[in-house]
Write an enzyme that holds these catalytic residues in place. Structure first.
Site, PDB file in Angstrom:
ATOM      1  N   HIS A  53      30.007  53.676  73.857  1.00  0.00           N
ATOM      2  CA  HIS A  53      30.013  53.039  75.168  1.00  0.00           C
ATOM      3  C   HIS A  53      31.378  52.416  75.409  1.00  0.00           C
ATOM      4  O   HIS A  53      32.238  52.398  74.522  1.00  0.00           O
ATOM      5  CB  HIS A  53      28.887  52.011  75.314  1.00  0.00           C
ATOM      6  CG  HIS A  53      28.981  50.826  74.412  1.00  0.00           C
ATOM      7  ND1 HIS A  53      28.820  50.901  73.047  1.00  0.00           N
ATOM      8  CD2 HIS A  53      29.212  49.506  74.678  1.00  0.00           C
ATOM      9  CE1 HIS A  53      28.947  49.703  72.510  1.00  0.00           C
ATOM     10  NE2 HIS A  53      29.192  48.837  73.477  1.00  0.00           N
ATOM     11  N   HIS A  55      32.727  49.325  76.043  1.00  0.00           N
ATOM     12  CA  HIS A  55      33.220  47.978  75.758  1.00  0.00           C
ATOM     13  C   HIS A  55      34.494  48.017  74.910  1.00  0.00           C
ATOM     14  O   HIS A  55      34.644  48.879  74.041  1.00  0.00           O
ATOM     15  CB  HIS A  55      32.138  47.145  75.075  1.00  0.00           C
ATOM     16  CG  HIS A  55      31.071  46.678  76.030  1.00  0.00           C
ATOM     17  ND1 HIS A  55      29.868  46.165  75.617  1.00  0.00           N
ATOM     18  CD2 HIS A  55      31.031  46.656  77.394  1.00  0.00           C
ATOM     19  CE1 HIS A  55      29.135  45.832  76.671  1.00  0.00           C
ATOM     20  NE2 HIS A  55      29.825  46.121  77.753  1.00  0.00           N
ATOM     21  N   ASP A  57      35.712  46.486  72.423  1.00  0.00           N
ATOM     22  CA  ASP A  57      35.693  46.461  70.959  1.00  0.00           C
ATOM     23  C   ASP A  57      35.187  47.775  70.368  1.00  0.00           C
ATOM     24  O   ASP A  57      35.023  47.881  69.145  1.00  0.00           O
ATOM     25  CB  ASP A  57      34.863  45.279  70.441  1.00  0.00           C
ATOM     26  CG  ASP A  57      33.422  45.281  70.926  1.00  0.00           C
ATOM     27  OD1 ASP A  57      33.173  45.753  72.045  1.00  0.00           O
ATOM     28  OD2 ASP A  57      32.541  44.801  70.186  1.00  0.00           O
ATOM     29  N   HIS A  58      34.994  48.764  71.231  1.00  0.00           N
ATOM     30  CA  HIS A  58      34.614  50.106  70.781  1.00  0.00           C
ATOM     31  C   HIS A  58      35.629  51.165  71.200  1.00  0.00           C
ATOM     32  O   HIS A  58      35.587  52.275  70.660  1.00  0.00           O
ATOM     33  CB  HIS A  58      33.234  50.478  71.330  1.00  0.00           C
ATOM     34  CG  HIS A  58      32.133  49.613  70.809  1.00  0.00           C
ATOM     35  ND1 HIS A  58      31.221  50.044  69.884  1.00  0.00           N
ATOM     36  CD2 HIS A  58      31.812  48.313  71.061  1.00  0.00           C
ATOM     37  CE1 HIS A  58      30.376  49.062  69.593  1.00  0.00           C
ATOM     38  NE2 HIS A  58      30.724  48.003  70.309  1.00  0.00           N
ATOM     39  N   HIS A 109      22.031  48.253  76.894  1.00  0.00           N
ATOM     40  CA  HIS A 109      23.192  47.396  76.638  1.00  0.00           C
ATOM     41  C   HIS A 109      24.255  47.662  77.698  1.00  0.00           C
ATOM     42  O   HIS A 109      24.798  46.748  78.314  1.00  0.00           O
ATOM     43  CB  HIS A 109      23.718  47.680  75.237  1.00  0.00           C
ATOM     44  CG  HIS A 109      24.918  46.880  74.842  1.00  0.00           C
ATOM     45  ND1 HIS A 109      24.866  45.520  74.642  1.00  0.00           N
ATOM     46  CD2 HIS A 109      26.207  47.257  74.603  1.00  0.00           C
ATOM     47  CE1 HIS A 109      26.065  45.087  74.297  1.00  0.00           C
ATOM     48  NE2 HIS A 109      26.895  46.121  74.271  1.00  0.00           N
ATOM     49  N   ASP A 131      25.772  49.595  69.979  1.00  0.00           N
ATOM     50  CA  ASP A 131      25.185  48.269  70.205  1.00  0.00           C
ATOM     51  C   ASP A 131      23.786  48.358  70.808  1.00  0.00           C
ATOM     52  O   ASP A 131      23.327  47.421  71.456  1.00  0.00           O
ATOM     53  CB  ASP A 131      26.087  47.450  71.143  1.00  0.00           C
ATOM     54  CG  ASP A 131      27.386  47.024  70.477  1.00  0.00           C
ATOM     55  OD1 ASP A 131      27.572  47.315  69.288  1.00  0.00           O
ATOM     56  OD2 ASP A 131      28.228  46.419  71.179  1.00  0.00           O
ATOM     57  N   HIS A 169      27.756  46.180  64.436  1.00  0.00           N
ATOM     58  CA  HIS A 169      28.054  44.767  64.209  1.00  0.00           C
ATOM     59  C   HIS A 169      27.275  44.215  63.017  1.00  0.00           C
ATOM     60  O   HIS A 169      26.169  44.670  62.721  1.00  0.00           O
ATOM     61  CB  HIS A 169      27.701  43.928  65.444  1.00  0.00           C
ATOM     62  CG  HIS A 169      28.615  44.133  66.609  1.00  0.00           C
ATOM     63  ND1 HIS A 169      29.782  43.420  66.775  1.00  0.00           N
ATOM     64  CD2 HIS A 169      28.530  44.976  67.665  1.00  0.00           C
ATOM     65  CE1 HIS A 169      30.373  43.811  67.898  1.00  0.00           C
ATOM     66  NE2 HIS A 169      29.628  44.763  68.452  1.00  0.00           N
TER      67      HIS A 169
END
Length: 257
Positions: A53, A55, A57-58, A109, A131, A169
């Site tokens: 996805h 975001h 941090d990905h 999410h 996530d 995570h």
């Protein structure tokens, strides 16, 4: 056989490296620096990137990795991320390292979220779920609805029980602390909490987990169980018994926990 290693990033992210015969697939590289260090240390060549996805941090490490390894295919969902070269939809299958990787749409999410399922890995099928599903929990609903997330988790729950779940995570202890509030009499959950505490004390990741364990201890996969439903109803004074409402109230309880 595939060799799978977690690459820690930021405060609690795991970027997954799937290695085979000197090549590597990287899943959700939010930061390029630790990935490059890992590849160089293990003398691996980057052959593909998988994105679940959009975001930061990905995805924020994609550009730097592709600069270092030009022509690397970047597989990902149908979103606005400019670095994805192969956009995927639910039901598609890609082949990497002679493995078939099925794409599963798991919105909730985010609306674009997908997961990657490797059914023909031995001895365990593999699920890279970003996530959506966490060890002991699930992702927050930033874009999707509770009903969408419940549907996504049902898809995951239907996979073989021995599926190894690779989430993104290290949230496990926090998630299990909440799960214990929901099902304090769950003996398998009590055992899992102690095992997770020991792994963290030893400096080890608590993931991957096995889907069978999630089905026994993760309240977000157990919203059809009487124990979870009774706890949610008592906490929220919920009047409706539909599972989607149980799930929505459980997610809100966790958000406020």
């Amino acid at each position: 056989m595939l060799s799978i290693s977690p690459i820690p990033a930021f405060s609690d992210n795991y970027i997954w490296c799937v290695a085979h015969n000197g090549e590597a697939i990287i899943v959700d590289p939010g930061d390029a620096a630790p990935v490059l260090k890992h590849l160089e240390h293990h003398q691996l060549k980057l052959s593909a990137i998988l994105i679940t996805h959009h975001h930061y941090d990905h995805v924020d490490g994609i550009a730097s990795l592709c600069e270092r390894y030009p022509q690397t295919p970047v597989y990902g969902p149908q979103n606005h991320c400019p670095n994805i070269t192969q956009r995927l939809s639910h039901g598609q299958t890609i082949s990497l390292f002679d493995c078939n990787i099925d794409v599963i749409a798991v919105p909730g999410h985010t609306l674009d979220h997908i997961a990657y399922y490797v059914s023909d890995n031995t001895p365990n099928p593999l699920l890279f779920c970003g996530d959506t599903l966490f060890a002991g929990g699930c992702g927050r609903l930033f874009e999707g609805t509770a009903e969408q997330m419940l549907t996504s988790l049902r898809l995951i729950s239907a996979l073989p029980a021995n599926t190894a779940v690779y989430c993104a995570h290290e949230y496990t202890l926090s998630n299990l602390h909440f799960a214990n509030s929901v099902e304090p009499e769950n003996e398998q959950l009590q055992q899992r909490i102690q095992q997770a505490k020991q792994r963290r004390a030893d400096g080890l990741p608590t993931v991957p987990s096995e889907l069978a364990l999630e089905l026994l201890t993760n309240p977000f996969l157990r919203t059809g169980k009487n124990t979870v439903q009774a706890s949610v109803i008592a906490h929220s004074e919920l009047k409706c018994w539909k599972e989607k409402d149980i799930f929505a109230s459980l997610r809100k309880w966790k958000d406020d926990f």
